[in-house]
Design a protein around this motif. Sequence first.
Motif, PDB file in Angstrom:
ATOM      1  N   LEU A 176      19.647  61.560 -35.906  1.00  0.00           N
ATOM      2  CA  LEU A 176      18.434  61.958 -36.609  1.00  0.00           C
ATOM      3  C   LEU A 176      17.206  61.762 -35.718  1.00  0.00           C
ATOM      4  N   PHE A 177      17.126  60.618 -35.072  1.00  0.00           N
ATOM      5  CA  PHE A 177      15.974  60.324 -34.219  1.00  0.00           C
ATOM      6  C   PHE A 177      15.902  61.273 -33.029  1.00  0.00           C
ATOM      7  N   LEU A 178      17.013  61.417 -32.305  1.00  0.00           N
ATOM      8  CA  LEU A 178      17.003  62.255 -31.112  1.00  0.00           C
ATOM      9  C   LEU A 178      16.747  63.723 -31.464  1.00  0.00           C
ATOM     10  N   CYS A 179      17.360  64.199 -32.530  1.00  0.00           N
ATOM     11  CA  CYS A 179      17.202  65.617 -32.871  1.00  0.00           C
ATOM     12  C   CYS A 179      15.828  65.921 -33.455  1.00  0.00           C
ATOM     13  N   SER A 180      15.160  64.923 -34.003  1.00  0.00           N
ATOM     14  CA  SER A 180      13.797  65.159 -34.470  1.00  0.00           C
ATOM     15  C   SER A 180      12.878  65.493 -33.306  1.00  0.00           C
ATOM     16  N   LEU A 181      13.296  65.150 -32.083  1.00  0.00           N
ATOM     17  CA  LEU A 181      12.520  65.444 -30.879  1.00  0.00           C
ATOM     18  C   LEU A 181      13.095  66.631 -30.107  1.00  0.00           C
ATOM     19  N   PHE A 182      14.419  66.653 -29.942  1.00  0.00           N
ATOM     20  CA  PHE A 182      15.055  67.727 -29.182  1.00  0.00           C
ATOM     21  C   PHE A 182      15.127  69.031 -29.982  1.00  0.00           C
ATOM     22  N   ALA A 183      15.383  68.923 -31.283  1.00  0.00           N
ATOM     23  CA  ALA A 183      15.526  70.116 -32.120  1.00  0.00           C
ATOM     24  C   ALA A 183      14.776  69.900 -33.428  1.00  0.00           C
ATOM     25  N   PRO A 184      13.453  69.794 -33.369  1.00  0.00           N
ATOM     26  CA  PRO A 184      12.671  69.485 -34.576  1.00  0.00           C
ATOM     27  C   PRO A 184      12.752  70.606 -35.605  1.00  0.00           C
ATOM     28  N   VAL A 185      12.799  70.195 -36.862  1.00  0.00           N
ATOM     29  CA  VAL A 185      12.894  71.161 -37.951  1.00  0.00           C
ATOM     30  C   VAL A 185      11.624  72.006 -38.002  1.00  0.00           C
ATOM     31  N   CYS A 186      11.757  73.257 -38.390  1.00  0.00           N
ATOM     32  CA  CYS A 186      10.626  74.184 -38.448  1.00  0.00           C
ATOM     33  C   CYS A 186       9.835  73.976 -39.734  1.00  0.00           C
ATOM     34  N   LEU A 187       8.625  73.488 -39.593  1.00  0.00           N
ATOM     35  CA  LEU A 187       7.694  73.344 -40.694  1.00  0.00           C
ATOM     36  C   LEU A 187       6.330  73.809 -40.204  1.00  0.00           C
ATOM     37  N   GLU A 188       5.326  73.742 -41.096  1.00  0.00           N
ATOM     38  CA  GLU A 188       4.018  74.263 -40.720  1.00  0.00           C
ATOM     39  C   GLU A 188       3.337  73.424 -39.637  1.00  0.00           C
ATOM     40  N   ARG A 189       3.710  72.166 -39.529  1.00  0.00           N
ATOM     41  CA  ARG A 189       3.167  71.290 -38.500  1.00  0.00           C
ATOM     42  C   ARG A 189       4.321  70.499 -37.876  1.00  0.00           C
ATOM     43  N   PRO A 190       4.211  70.095 -36.634  1.00  0.00           N
ATOM     44  CA  PRO A 190       5.277  69.271 -36.034  1.00  0.00           C
ATOM     45  C   PRO A 190       5.365  67.924 -36.733  1.00  0.00           C
ATOM     46  N   ILE A 191       6.553  67.520 -37.069  1.00  0.00           N
ATOM     47  CA  ILE A 191       6.785  66.245 -37.741  1.00  0.00           C
ATOM     48  C   ILE A 191       7.538  65.327 -36.790  1.00  0.00           C
ATOM     49  N   TYR A 192       6.933  64.201 -36.457  1.00  0.00           N
ATOM     50  CA  TYR A 192       7.525  63.270 -35.506  1.00  0.00           C
ATOM     51  C   TYR A 192       8.332  62.190 -36.222  1.00  0.00           C
TER      52      TYR A 192
END
Length: 318
Positions: free
Chosen positions: A109-125
Amino acid sequence: MLPRQGNALGTVLLGLGLGLGLALSRAPATGQEFDYYSWQGDSFQPGRFYAKPTQCVDIPADLQLCHNVGYKRMRLPNLLEHESMAEVKQQASSWVPLLAKRCHSDTQLFLCSLFAPVCLERPIYPCRSLCEVVRDSCAPIMESYGFPWPDMLNCNNFPFDNDLCIAVQFGNSQATQPPVSKICTQCEMEHKADGMMEQMCSSDFVVKMRIKEIKRENGERRLVAAQKKKLLKLGPLKRKDTKKLVLYMKNAGTCPCPQLDNLSGNFLVMGRKAGGRLLLLALYPWEKKNKEMKFAVKFMFSYPCSLHYPSFYGAEPH
């Protein structure tokens, strides 16, 4: 560890406070429960510039780190500023073996939130707490191989939990402590030809040797090789290194290593040179009739090495 970081992650956290209508800091990470929004470019954010406009793309099946993370679409460039899918795949592949170590349930979950972040209106870290629990559980494994937690994943760069961010989902708020009986990381390698050759590829040196003595000190083991040894891969070793070969097993002072229960025979040893010391990465009893080992040693230099990060390669989870 990764050759590219881009701008400091802290410079892009300003956009996280904007309303989204979706409380990701408490949302479960299942693909069907994420709401997807049409992505608007965010190149206007302070300190952030991409040569390519931000877009939503499908997570490809060969992005092994994240293809089963729980959602199907990711933003590109990602939050590590990798601008092409080829770059994402190459860099993400380095972390796949860490998942096999199962050091924390939220590692993917942590690594993919950076490598493959989910598409939303703003980047979510990822939230700082998510980074911290994964770091505290996984960093000791990385350190066993002489690799520190990378600066580009400095947890101080991520937002606090009261901001809009991805919080701990599957693990406790505290780091997962491995059981006392857990086998030493250096001793849990797969005894298969492919696994051995993969480890050979990513090790600095490979030696066939006997072990003269073992000492435990400062939370690690120190192995002294007997005089007679055969260097199968010299790497960066110098004459002074090979004359009296001393290998260190980091974070292995108390964990069991079945291979070391009997020191009567030869061992196939692989390692790397780090900070002036020789770190042991993998240890196999030398078995003359073992076809897997004979094949690995014979073809070790012709094996097509993968891009996987060398320190984490080992047995797959059972």
